[in-house]
Design an enzyme around this catalytic site. Sequence first.
Site, PDB file in Angstrom:
ATOM      1  N   THR A  42     -25.099  71.868 -65.812  1.00 20.83           N
ATOM      2  CA  THR A  42     -24.455  71.378 -64.592  1.00 20.83           C
ATOM      3  C   THR A  42     -24.252  72.528 -63.611  1.00 20.83           C
ATOM      4  O   THR A  42     -23.646  72.368 -62.566  1.00 20.83           O
ATOM      5  CB  THR A  42     -23.093  70.733 -64.916  1.00 20.83           C
ATOM      6  OG1 THR A  42     -22.357  71.643 -65.733  1.00 20.83           O
ATOM      7  CG2 THR A  42     -23.265  69.433 -65.680  1.00 20.83           C
ATOM      8  N   HIS A  47     -20.224  78.995 -68.707  1.00 13.33           N
ATOM      9  CA  HIS A  47     -18.975  79.719 -68.436  1.00 13.33           C
ATOM     10  C   HIS A  47     -18.160  79.798 -69.728  1.00 13.33           C
ATOM     11  O   HIS A  47     -18.601  79.302 -70.762  1.00 13.33           O
ATOM     12  CB  HIS A  47     -18.196  79.038 -67.304  1.00 13.33           C
ATOM     13  CG  HIS A  47     -17.972  77.566 -67.515  1.00 13.33           C
ATOM     14  ND1 HIS A  47     -17.084  77.077 -68.445  1.00 13.33           N
ATOM     15  CD2 HIS A  47     -18.550  76.474 -66.942  1.00 13.33           C
ATOM     16  CE1 HIS A  47     -17.099  75.759 -68.427  1.00 13.33           C
ATOM     17  NE2 HIS A  47     -17.986  75.360 -67.523  1.00 13.33           N
ATOM     18  N   HIS A  50     -17.704  77.186 -72.378  1.00 18.69           N
ATOM     19  CA  HIS A  50     -18.773  76.927 -73.360  1.00 18.69           C
ATOM     20  C   HIS A  50     -18.744  77.916 -74.519  1.00 18.69           C
ATOM     21  O   HIS A  50     -19.482  77.764 -75.480  1.00 18.69           O
ATOM     22  CB  HIS A  50     -20.156  77.076 -72.697  1.00 18.69           C
ATOM     23  CG  HIS A  50     -20.424  76.093 -71.598  1.00 18.69           C
ATOM     24  ND1 HIS A  50     -20.517  76.471 -70.271  1.00 18.69           N
ATOM     25  CD2 HIS A  50     -20.619  74.756 -71.627  1.00 18.69           C
ATOM     26  CE1 HIS A  50     -20.770  75.387 -69.533  1.00 18.69           C
ATOM     27  NE2 HIS A  50     -20.825  74.344 -70.317  1.00 18.69           N
ATOM     28  N   LYS A  84     -13.657  63.070 -67.538  1.00 16.73           N
ATOM     29  CA  LYS A  84     -13.815  63.482 -66.133  1.00 16.73           C
ATOM     30  C   LYS A  84     -13.188  62.372 -65.292  1.00 16.73           C
ATOM     31  O   LYS A  84     -13.318  61.203 -65.624  1.00 16.73           O
ATOM     32  CB  LYS A  84     -15.311  63.593 -65.755  1.00 16.73           C
ATOM     33  CG  LYS A  84     -16.094  64.575 -66.608  1.00 16.73           C
ATOM     34  CD  LYS A  84     -15.937  65.991 -66.091  1.00 16.73           C
ATOM     35  CE  LYS A  84     -16.783  66.965 -66.875  1.00 16.73           C
ATOM     36  NZ  LYS A  84     -16.406  67.105 -68.284  1.00 16.73           N
ATOM     37  N   ARG A  88     -20.074  62.393 -61.642  1.00 15.77           N
ATOM     38  CA  ARG A  88     -20.690  63.688 -61.324  1.00 15.77           C
ATOM     39  C   ARG A  88     -21.710  63.516 -60.216  1.00 15.77           C
ATOM     40  O   ARG A  88     -22.308  62.459 -60.066  1.00 15.77           O
ATOM     41  CB  ARG A  88     -21.454  64.194 -62.556  1.00 15.77           C
ATOM     42  CG  ARG A  88     -20.524  64.672 -63.645  1.00 15.77           C
ATOM     43  CD  ARG A  88     -21.005  65.989 -64.159  1.00 15.77           C
ATOM     44  NE  ARG A  88     -20.089  66.448 -65.201  1.00 15.77           N
ATOM     45  CZ  ARG A  88     -20.505  67.012 -66.305  1.00 15.77           C
ATOM     46  NH1 ARG A  88     -21.784  67.184 -66.521  1.00 15.77           N
ATOM     47  NH2 ARG A  88     -19.644  67.435 -67.195  1.00 15.77           N
ATOM     48  N   GLN A 175     -26.609  60.269 -75.760  1.00 18.26           N
ATOM     49  CA  GLN A 175     -26.196  61.341 -76.677  1.00 18.26           C
ATOM     50  C   GLN A 175     -26.407  60.905 -78.130  1.00 18.26           C
ATOM     51  O   GLN A 175     -26.798  61.712 -78.975  1.00 18.26           O
ATOM     52  CB  GLN A 175     -24.733  61.723 -76.429  1.00 18.26           C
ATOM     53  CG  GLN A 175     -24.323  62.977 -77.199  1.00 18.26           C
ATOM     54  CD  GLN A 175     -23.011  63.581 -76.708  1.00 18.26           C
ATOM     55  OE1 GLN A 175     -22.676  63.497 -75.528  1.00 18.26           O
ATOM     56  NE2 GLN A 175     -22.265  64.207 -77.606  1.00 18.26           N
ATOM     57  N   ASP A 196     -13.221  66.298 -76.684  1.00 16.96           N
ATOM     58  CA  ASP A 196     -13.509  65.216 -75.729  1.00 16.96           C
ATOM     59  C   ASP A 196     -14.825  64.511 -76.069  1.00 16.96           C
ATOM     60  O   ASP A 196     -15.158  63.485 -75.486  1.00 16.96           O
ATOM     61  CB  ASP A 196     -13.550  65.758 -74.290  1.00 16.96           C
ATOM     62  CG  ASP A 196     -14.586  66.871 -74.107  1.00 16.96           C
ATOM     63  OD1 ASP A 196     -15.017  67.460 -75.119  1.00 16.96           O
ATOM     64  OD2 ASP A 196     -14.954  67.157 -72.958  1.00 16.96           O
ATOM     65  N   LYS A 231      -5.151  75.604 -66.885  1.00 17.93           N
ATOM     66  CA  LYS A 231      -6.442  75.306 -67.509  1.00 17.93           C
ATOM     67  C   LYS A 231      -7.107  76.597 -67.981  1.00 17.93           C
ATOM     68  O   LYS A 231      -7.146  77.587 -67.262  1.00 17.93           O
ATOM     69  CB  LYS A 231      -7.336  74.599 -66.484  1.00 17.93           C
ATOM     70  CG  LYS A 231      -8.499  73.911 -67.147  1.00 17.93           C
ATOM     71  CD  LYS A 231      -9.283  73.040 -66.195  1.00 17.93           C
ATOM     72  CE  LYS A 231     -10.521  72.539 -66.926  1.00 17.93           C
ATOM     73  NZ  LYS A 231     -11.505  71.940 -66.113  1.00 17.93           N
ATOM     74  N   LYS A 234     -10.263  79.431 -66.037  1.00 19.90           N
ATOM     75  CA  LYS A 234     -10.278  79.618 -64.579  1.00 19.90           C
ATOM     76  C   LYS A 234      -9.285  80.721 -64.244  1.00 19.90           C
ATOM     77  O   LYS A 234      -8.252  80.844 -64.878  1.00 19.90           O
ATOM     78  CB  LYS A 234      -9.823  78.323 -63.876  1.00 19.90           C
ATOM     79  CG  LYS A 234     -10.763  77.140 -64.130  1.00 19.90           C
ATOM     80  CD  LYS A 234     -11.452  76.761 -62.849  1.00 19.90           C
ATOM     81  CE  LYS A 234     -12.697  75.924 -63.026  1.00 19.90           C
ATOM     82  NZ  LYS A 234     -12.557  74.616 -63.466  1.00 19.90           N
ATOM     83  N   THR A 235      -9.597  81.504 -63.219  1.00 19.92           N
ATOM     84  CA  THR A 235      -8.619  82.461 -62.722  1.00 19.92           C
ATOM     85  C   THR A 235      -8.680  82.400 -61.206  1.00 19.92           C
ATOM     86  O   THR A 235      -9.766  82.358 -60.638  1.00 19.92           O
ATOM     87  CB  THR A 235      -8.885  83.876 -63.257  1.00 19.92           C
ATOM     88  OG1 THR A 235      -7.968  84.772 -62.645  1.00 19.92           O
ATOM     89  CG2 THR A 235     -10.278  84.372 -62.987  1.00 19.92           C
TER      90      THR A 235
END
Length: 420
Positions: A42, A47, A50, A84, A88, A175, A196, A231, A234-235
């Site tokens: 995606t 990141h 993962h 989500k 998307r 899937q 999830d 979360k 993330k920063t």
Amino acid sequence: MHSDFFQELKQRGLVHQTTDEETLEKQLNEESVKLYVGFDPTADSLHIGHLLPILMLRRFQQNGHVPIALVGGGTGMIGDPSFKDQERQLNPLSTVQDWSNNIKQQLSQFIDFNNEKNPAIVANNYDWLGEMTLIDFLRDVGKNFTINYMMSKESVKRRIEAGISYTEFAYQLLQAYDFLKLYQKYGCLLQLGGSDQWGNITSGIELLHREEGVQGFGLTIPLITKADGKKFGKTEGNAIWLDANKTSPYEFYQFWLNTDDRDAVKFLKYFTFFRLDEIAEIEEEFNQAPETRVAQKALAKDVTTLVHGKEAYEQAVRISDALFNGSIKALNADELDQAFSGVPAYEVSSEDSLNLVDLLLAAGIETSKRQAREDINNGAIYLNGDRIQDTSYEIAEEDKLSGKTTVIRRGKKRYFMLRF
């Protein structure tokens, strides 16, 4: 195969849910099992969200099992609705294929595709989903699932109120079909994923059972929550990427170094390959003197070295020390760029006056000449780490680090770059 491998995963807190735990544990202890994790392209890089599943593949491989990294060149065209809030955005095929190649490249840093005993496998579900016709899909896959079964999945339930397209509703069937194809192609019996993914994983086990009469297994890892409720991954609102061009090794190192005290030991268990007894020693030392940040330092060192290599880790430490001690002049051009990426920069033109007061105003660091003079007189302005208290100061050649950059600090924390 270590007989305590599965128990170690549990002690590290890496097992959230499993299907038929006893049989799975027995199988993992007795034979080399093929297992897979799916990565949908995606973006052009993975990141740190993962990282946990990637490191799980590495743990399994180190223990004699065969990891399959499934790049979702097909499913990435559609988007997984799991947890989500909205649909998307769909990306063109060529983009998804480019991203898929990048991801394969990144995965090869962590799992070994050339190992003699149990080499990892990379597969791309576009290979089978891309050529499957709608009729085949409805006959071979759709026939095996009732709408009631699909609606009962948590990932679908959560979206029914807000609306879910048929495309994303059908994602769990795609899937499930991946699991079937990986079993038929490679004998894959175990699927790993984040918590999830449970609904999608159990659909795959169901399809394996119906089509092939075999027992597949699922194992989910916990979704990472941070002690402060924010979360993970993330920063300042930006994702922490595994690609050094998107997140510099220094920023990456800093992210781990700034781990909350309450999360540090948990993350050592999740993200590093220290033995549990080594982690217990670090924990003991950490509890006695949290201010030494020994747990965060061990975490940042191990993960940065794993992702970016020893040199990048050492460079990140050098940058951190230089910023902490104010010895900015010790940094080379690349280190300066890493240290101050994201810091406001001003390109100095030949028309600009090189007087410090004028430059502070031109670069937008100060709002008026009066304020600039006041800050200089009060000792709030630093040039490359040195305090300047002379309002008539002119920027000279020796102030340009690596011949092109001057770092200005205003007050304690606010940095700016002048580029020449």
